[in-house]
Design an enzyme around this catalytic site. Structure first.
Site, short mmCIF file in Angstrom:
data_model
loop_
_atom_site.label_atom_id
_atom_site.label_comp_id
_atom_site.label_asym_id
_atom_site.label_seq_id
_atom_site.Cartn_x
_atom_site.Cartn_y
_atom_site.Cartn_z
N HIS A 273 -22.46 28.36 24.46
CA HIS A 273 -22.62 29.00 25.77
C HIS A 273 -22.24 28.03 26.89
CE1 HIS A 273 -24.72 31.92 28.53
NE2 HIS A 273 -24.75 30.83 29.29
N GLU A 274 -22.77 26.82 26.84
CA GLU A 274 -22.48 25.84 27.89
C GLU A 274 -21.04 25.35 27.79
OE1 GLU A 274 -24.42 25.39 30.31
OE2 GLU A 274 -26.11 26.46 29.45
N PRO B 122 -35.40 25.49 56.56
CA PRO B 122 -36.44 24.46 56.43
C PRO B 122 -35.86 23.13 55.97
CG PRO B 122 -37.13 26.51 55.38
CD PRO B 122 -35.69 26.68 55.74
N THR C 263 -38.02 19.52 63.50
CA THR C 263 -39.19 18.79 64.00
C THR C 263 -38.86 17.33 64.24
OG1 THR C 263 -40.60 20.31 62.73
CG2 THR C 263 -41.61 18.29 63.55
N GLY D 145 -32.83 26.86 62.31
CA GLY D 145 -32.21 26.33 61.11
C GLY D 145 -33.10 26.48 59.90
N ASP E 32 -26.99 33.83 34.82
CA ASP E 32 -25.56 34.04 35.11
C ASP E 32 -25.32 35.46 35.59
OD1 ASP E 32 -25.16 31.46 34.19
OD2 ASP E 32 -24.74 32.12 32.14
#
Length: 651
Positions: free
Chosen positions: A458-459, A237, A242, A235, A533
């Protein structure tokens, strides 16, 4: 136990110190009391005429050693006599007859003069000649013994250090080949159990069954079955591999050996294989038992893939020994090996076959319900406000591992403490998520007004398209406050799905290109702000064409290599003509979605400007702000009710 080890260590230190002091004393005694004093020839003849010289020895025809008679060594006449020796005004009581030495120039002249004095004063002094170096055992010890002893002590100290690094008892160098595995048994207080492992239900079920194999093997072998010899946890990290092993150690009532794959690695040839043998010998003595090897890829990498001949011989020898111990000739013991790795693609095939690792347990990032359970585990010891919404936090963290969620909980507590709050509020968790994903806010960063306006549009473009498209991820909030490396960012809540359709991937690409589209529409120019993007868009379009077979021109073909063989090849798995078609189709997909985003933004240009101006005014806007501008989202679903949260009220 620690005090006893420290005491033993101190005892060895004092033993070495006493031995060193003794031999240093002998050395200085020899230097101070045994070395002859240097005189000249005239002084020698003054001593000679007194009749005190028993003999002289001429060595190498140039140095004369003078030996006095015993009666003159202890008599007061000898002690009180003064022969005007240079740089010597007092005598010490010495019983060594060798008292003086001096150098001569011409041996024949000295010998002739000595015979004249001997006959004139009727002396019985003897003369002898020694032209070869003579050493008795005593003299050799006095001359070089101290250095030999120091040399031996030095290497004893080095061997003890190397032996301690090898992990052996008694600190001997021969224990460097001993296993470094730590043993847990019923006497050890291992507090972690399966109750502490939230989520991972499938993995827990398989691991619990392995523990049952060891506790009651007859239950499974009475029907003729065989107990599995190994299980491999695979799997990403932080997903809890563990932690599962720790839970096994806490639940099992059998000896449990724990170590890392790197514990077998050593600079000395043959040490790795020796440690593997020693580990399994100890395990066989305590059978039935379990061995846990964390990060097994340190020694389990596939053989024969190194570009440098002979560079991995020692690692391969260690792997070969591990393969033999797990399932070699005559291995019939109740020893189960549990291993963990996040790089299963590079493991050797011989290690993964049934008979060695019979079971492969996939430990994936937790799903929505599993994340809720993980949050509840890590929130037990935190002082929380009543308004903390665990369901929303679980939905806000798709793809997060258990370690990431633990980090969020800890970071939220630190943020609340930094603000001097008596409890941890919901907003503290949101701030922690924002900081972990995007980085720390940089409100002090100076941005020009025209750049800030471009960032706002832009946002706003991203937020507008994500609101209008059916398959785009629902928006949570948008900000133009610099955070980390980004000048502005938008937070979405992606839908957790097992399959993705062509329409869903296109909508995601369109939403990503909306920021640059808005810049072109408003400012008639584009900037470098869309770098991230464009990177994501390019990878998404390439995966559609090359991996998932979602392009009509390429067809139902995938060039994905799950075995990872292509990474070692310098040639592409397709022709140059196909590569050209792939480039054209990727570019076509991106251009179509870019034009689609521009068309949607042009139709909603007024609302886009309202949203951008609100961003410039508030710097941060939430989902309810978009509802006031665009109205209710036309593609409602169950997520809408969860996302309708007033963040300011919760804080």
């Amino acid at each position: 136990m620690i005090d006893k080890k420290v005491k033993n260590k101190n005892n060895f230190f004092w033993i070495y110190a006493v031995i060193l002091a003794i031999f240093l004393g002998i050395f200085f005694f020899k230097t101070s009391f045994s070395n002859p004093r240097k005189i000249d020839q005239d002084t020698f003849f003054k001593i000679l005429v007194k009749g005190e010289v028993q003999k002289i020895i001429v060595k190498h025809r140039e140095i004369v050693y003078v030996y006095l008679k015993k009666e003159f060594l202890s008599s007061n006449n000898f002690l009180n006599s003064n022969y005007s020796l240079k740089n010597n005004n007092s005598y010490k009581f010495i019983t060594n007859p060798l008292q003086y030495e001096f150098e001569i120039g011409d041996l024949q002249f000295f010998q002739k003069k000595f015979e004249e004095y001997k006959n004139k004063y009727k002396l019985d002094t003897l003369i002898d000649f020694k032209n070869q170096q003579e050493y008795t055992l005593t003299k050799f010890f006095f001359d070089y013994g101290i250095f030999l002893i120091l040399f031996v002590l030095f290497w004893m100290f080095i061997f003890r250090k190397i032996g301690a690094a090898g992990g052996g008892a008694g600190g001997q160098i021969f224990n460097i080949g001993k296993s470094r595995a730590k043993l847990f048994d019923e006497n050890d207080n291992v507090k972690i159990t399966f109750k502490d492992v939230a989520g991972l239900e499938g993995a827990k079920e398989e691991v619990q069954e392995i523990v049952e194999f060891l506790k009651s093997p007859q239950k499974y072998t009475k029907l003729g079955g065989k107990i599995p010899k190994g299980a491999l946890l695979i799997g990403p990290p932080g997903t809890g591999k563990t932690l599962l092993a720790k839970a096994v150690a806490g639940e099992a009532r059998v000896p449990f050996f724990s170590l890392s794959g790197s514990d077998f690695v050593e600079m000395f040839v043959g040490v790795g294989a020796s440690r593997v043998r020693d580990l399994f010998e100890k395990a066989k003595e305590k059978s039935p038992c379990m061995i846990f090897i964390d990060e097994i890829d340190a020694i389990g990498r596939a053989r024969g893939k190194s570009s440098i001949a002979g560079s991995n011989d020692e690692r391969e020898n260690t792997l070969n020994q591990l393969l033999t111990e797990m399932d070699g000739f005559g291995t019939h013991t109740n020893v189960i090996v549990l291993a963990a790795t996040n790089r299963s693609d590079i493991l050797d095939k011989a290690l993964l076959r049934p008979g060695r690792f019979d079971r492969t347990i996939i430990v994936d990032p937790p799903e929505l319900n599993e994340r809720k359970e993980i949050f509840r585990v890590h929130l037990k010891n935190l002082i929380l406000s009543d308004k903390v919404d665990i369901d929303f936090l679980a939905r806000q963290t798709p793809g997060f591992s258990g370690a990431d969620i633990a980090n969020i909980c800890n970071e939220s507590a630190l943020i609340a403490a930094r603000k001097n709050r008596p409890k941890i509020y919901h907003q503290d968790f949101l701030d922690a998520i924002d900081r972990i994903i995007g980085g720390l806010e940089k409100k002090s960063k100076i941005i020009k007004p025209n750049e800030k306006k471009r960032i706002a549009y832009h946002e706003a473009g991203h937020a507008t398209i994500s609101w209008l498209l059916e398959h785009a991820a629902p928006l949570v909030k948008v900000t133009i406050v610099p955070r980390g490396k980004s000048l502005g960012s938008a937070w979405y809540l992606p839908e957790e799905r097992q399959l993705t359709t062509l329409e869903q991937m296109k909508d995601e690409i369109c939403a990503l290109l909306a920021g640059r589209s808005a810049e072109e529409i408003i400012f008639n120019s584009i900037s470098t702000g869309a770098l991230n993007d464009l990177e994501r868009v390019t990878k998404q379009a390439q995966s559609m064409v090359v991996i998932f077979g979602l392009n009509n021109k390429i067809g139902n073909i995938s060039y994905y290599d799950s075995a990872g063989q292509n990474e070692f090849s310098f040639t592409k798995p397709y022709s140059e003509r196909t590569a050209q078609i792939i480039d054209e189709e990727v570019s076509k997909i991106i251009e179509e979605e870019y034009q689609r985003a521009k068309n949607l933004l042009k139709k909603n240009k007024d609302k886009l400007s309202m949203l951008a101006n609100q961003l410039l005014d508030k710097e941060v806007i939430f989902r309810e702000d978009l509802k006031k501008i665009f109205g209710k989202r036309p593609f409602s679903d169950d997520i809408e009710d969860i996302l309708t949260i007033n963040h300011h009220a919760l804080s």
